[in-house]
Design an enzyme around this catalytic site. Structure first.
Site, PDB file in Angstrom:
ATOM      1  CB  CYS A  80      -0.998  -0.031   1.146  1.00  0.00           C
ATOM      2  SG  CYS A  80      -2.377   1.085   0.851  1.00  0.00           S
ATOM      3  CG  HIS A 168      -3.783  -3.765   3.386  1.00  0.00           C
ATOM      4  ND1 HIS A 168      -2.739  -3.236   4.100  1.00  0.00           N
ATOM      5  CD2 HIS A 168      -4.415  -2.717   2.815  1.00  0.00           C
ATOM      6  CE1 HIS A 168      -2.737  -1.917   3.979  1.00  0.00           C
ATOM      7  NE2 HIS A 168      -3.746  -1.575   3.204  1.00  0.00           N
ATOM      8  CD  GLU A 170      -1.378  -6.234   5.705  1.00  0.00           C
ATOM      9  OE1 GLU A 170      -0.986  -6.743   4.640  1.00  0.00           O
ATOM     10  OE2 GLU A 170      -1.558  -5.013   5.846  1.00  0.00           O
TER      11      GLU A 170
HETATM   12  N1  LIG Z   1      -3.243   1.736   3.692  1.00  0.00           N
HETATM   13  C1  LIG Z   1      -2.363   2.609   3.221  1.00  0.00           C
HETATM   14  O1  LIG Z   1      -1.153   2.429   3.253  1.00  0.00           O
HETATM   15  C2  LIG Z   1      -2.923   3.885   2.696  1.00  0.00           C
HETATM   16  C3  LIG Z   1      -1.903   4.747   2.044  1.00  0.00           C
HETATM   17  C4  LIG Z   1      -2.433   6.138   1.744  1.00  0.00           C
HETATM   18  N2  LIG Z   1      -2.739   6.801   2.993  1.00  0.00           N
HETATM   19  C5  LIG Z   1      -3.676   6.006   0.871  1.00  0.00           C
HETATM   20  O2  LIG Z   1      -4.763   6.275   1.312  1.00  0.00           O
HETATM   21  O3  LIG Z   1      -3.563   5.659  -0.285  1.00  0.00           O
END
Ligand SMILES: NC(=O)CC[C@H](N)C(=O)O
Ligand SMILES: Nc1ncnc2c1ncn2[C@@H]1O[C@H](COP(=O)(O)OP(=O)(O)OP(=O)(O)O)[C@@H](O)[C@H]1O
Ligand SMILES: O=c1[nH]c(=O)c2[nH+]cn([C@@H]3O[C@H](COP(=O)(O)O)[C@@H](O)[C@H]3O)c2[nH]1
Ligand SMILES: [Mg+2]
Length: 511
Positions: A80, A168, A170
């Site tokens: 992310c 994600h 995880e």
């Molecule tokens: N879950 C994250 O790492 C989000 C990354 C960043 N804040 C976004 O909204 O894209």
């Protein structure tokens, strides 16, 4: 020992990544991202994961450490924010997404030849949580997966073991997330998956022997709980009789706990001194009703008692504690931007005058991992399976100010609850249980007389590691029985309620 390093950019899921890696029997450590520039690539470091973040890479002052000495030299997986950072640092563009994605998505296209995505399916469900999106990748960055909404769901830098993923892996809702992490850790980082409880015991014992000098004595705060007991067995194995256990009666223990715990330790061959210090704790708590103020007063008094006891042991140089990972995570923020939820009594550090260094052999373990290590050390079941009980004890289960009378009242109500859980065979089915004394009185009628007495709230939760929890769905017959017994047996309580809040948003303890 082989390990992975997770560089934490402040995501709420960072600890979850660590758990998933360890479930693969690979040790990993979480470091704040600020360590990145000085991170030396020793041979034991097999790979690096860059976590997500509440920040946006577009924000001024957003975390932006130099990664150039790492990329291409060791496998790297950006998750992310980590992926967005890799893309932006390489010269690509990250922009606010027209559609923000939170929750379920499905991979639509997937490069089956990519080692990161081996044995995954093209329609795999993945969990997203982002407001920014990678619009354009730098040259030499290749897309390896897309969703209908996001073209760059995953990429690889050509010629390197550097990957970025927007989703994600995880969280359990990413159904093939574990497969992806296995692909990264085992196939790409070439980890041997040798990190087992026995392995941990051997290396922890060795590390303790290397840290603690041959003539130095160690004081250990022992509570009868699983964490400090496992720490005790490790230390005992490392330094034998140079370990001095101290169990403090802070006046906030459960009914009969002081005697039962001391007795349990007798059988373990540990050298433990029981110290009765209730009046000191009550004095420190006098007039305090704010939860953080109470926690700090209790923490301070613990230290004073340990200090006094340490002075009685010649050669005492160390104070050992059974601190575990969640105590650390919830109390101190990794890099200043995440918030302190509660000050756990045992992570405040020691005053300088004390002249003792802290040793915490379990500081990197989660609760369920501590139990596995305890089982490997043959800790008796009565301690191994004991519910967690916080160091500040009933002090944070009596809402408002503490008096000996309130402690007595709560000890009796809590005693009824816990004994009945055991009688019904429910104790081992819940992760933790206890009673809270509320600062509320309510009207009742007992024997045709009006009463105006206190309310007790019962709390029982299911959990794996205490980081998240659900209220335990205890049978109605049990709840009816326990309520009836508390009200009939504990004079001063005329109402019992059951807490049906999960964590988050509530916490397990009420304070
Ligand atoms: N879950 C994250 O790492 C989000 C990354 C960043 N804040 C976004 O909204 O894209
Ligand atoms: N009454 C006590 N006397 C001495 N030390 C204590 C006492 N209560 C807590 N401690 C110290 O504080 C540490 C943290 O307490 P905590 O409750 O998290 O762990 P624990 O009691 O060992 O295990 P559990 O979480 O299962 O109760 C303990 O490991 C121990 O070192
Ligand atoms: O040793 C401890 N010192 C503390 O100050 C403390 N506060 C909470 N806890 C225990 O931690 C777990 C999570 O609790 P919360 O959901 O209330 O934060 C639960 O198991 C709590 O009992 C503590 N343990
Ligand atoms: Mg405890």
């Amino acid at each position: 020992m082989e390990r992975l390093i997770i560089l934490d950019f402040g995501s709420q899921y960072t600890q979850l990544i660590a758990r998933r890696i360890r479930e693969l029997h690979v040790f990993c450590e979480i470091h704040p991202y600020t360590h990145a520039p000085s991170l030396a690539l020793t041979e034991d470091i097999r790979g690096i994961i860059l976590s997500g973040s509440p920040c946006s890479v577009r924000d001024e002052g957003a975390p932006n450490p130099d990664l150039s000495h790492l990329l291409g030299h060791v496998p790297v997986l950006g998750v992310c924010y980590g992926a967005q950072l890799l893309a932006q640092q390489g010269g690509g563009s990250v922009l606010p997404a027209t559609i923000r994605e939170y929750g379920r998505a499905r991979l639509a296209e997937l490069d089956a030849a990519s080692p990161l995505l081996a044995d995954m399916h093209a329609d795999s469900q993945v969990w997203m949580s982002h407001g920014d999106t990678i619009q354009a990748l730098p040259a030499g960055y290749n897309i390896i997966a897309s969703t209908p909404e996001v073209a760059v769901a995953a990429f690889q830098i050509a010629g390197q073991d550097t990957y970025g993923i927007q989703f994600h892996p995880e969280v359990t809702h990413s159904t093939e997330g574990k497969q992806l992490l296995r692909n990264f850790v085992v196939d790409i980082c070439r980890c041997e998956q040798s990190w087992t409880p026995d392995h941990f015991v051997d290396s922890a014992v060795l590390a303790l022997q290397n840290t603690i000098g041959p003539d130095e004595q160690v004081i250990l705060g022992l509570s009868g709980g699983v964490d400090s007991s496992v720490a005790a067995l490790l230390l005992h194995r490392a330094i034998g009789p140079r370990l001095h256990g101290i169990f403090v009666d802070n006046g906030l223990l459960r009914q009969d706990e002081f005697a039962t715990v001391l007795k349990a330790y007798e059988g373990l061959g540990l050298n433990v001194t029981g110290v009765r210090a209730a009046p000191e704790f009550y004095a420190a708590l006098e007039g305090l009703s704010d939860p953080e103020a109470k926690r700090k007063a209790i923490g301070r008094t613990f230290i004073e008692v340990f200090d006094r006891e340490a002075q009685k042991v010649e050669g005492a140089r160390w104070l050992a504690q059974g601190t575990i990972y969640p105590d650390v995570i919830e109390s101190v923020s990794v890099h200043g931007s995440s918030v302190t939820i509660k000050s756990h009594h045992n992570v405040g550090g020691l005053p300088e005058k004390m002249n003792l260094k802290i040793v915490e052999p379990l500081r990197m373990l989660f609760k369920d991992e501590v139990r596995e290590v305890g089982a490997a050390l043959e800790l008796p079941a009565e301690i191994l399976n004991r519910h967690p009980f916080p160091g500040p004890g009933l002090g944070i289960r009596i809402l408002g100010d503490i008096t000996p009378e309130k402690v007595d009242l709560l000890q009796r109500a809590d005693g009824v609850f816990i004994n009945l859980l055991k009688e019904y065979g429910l104790y081992d089915k819940v992760w933790q249980a206890g009673a809270m004394l509320l600062p509320v009185q309510s009207v009742g009628v007992m024997g045709d007389e009006r009463t105006y007495e206190r309310v007790v709230a019962l709390r029982a939760v299911t959990s794996v590691d205490g980081m998240t929890a659900d209220w335990a769905h205890l049978p109605y017959e049990f709840l009816a029985d326990v309520s009836n017994k508390i009200i009939n047996q504990v004079r001063g309580i005329n109402r019992v309620v059951y807490d049906i809040s999960s964590k988050p948003p509530a916490t397990i303890e009420w304070e």
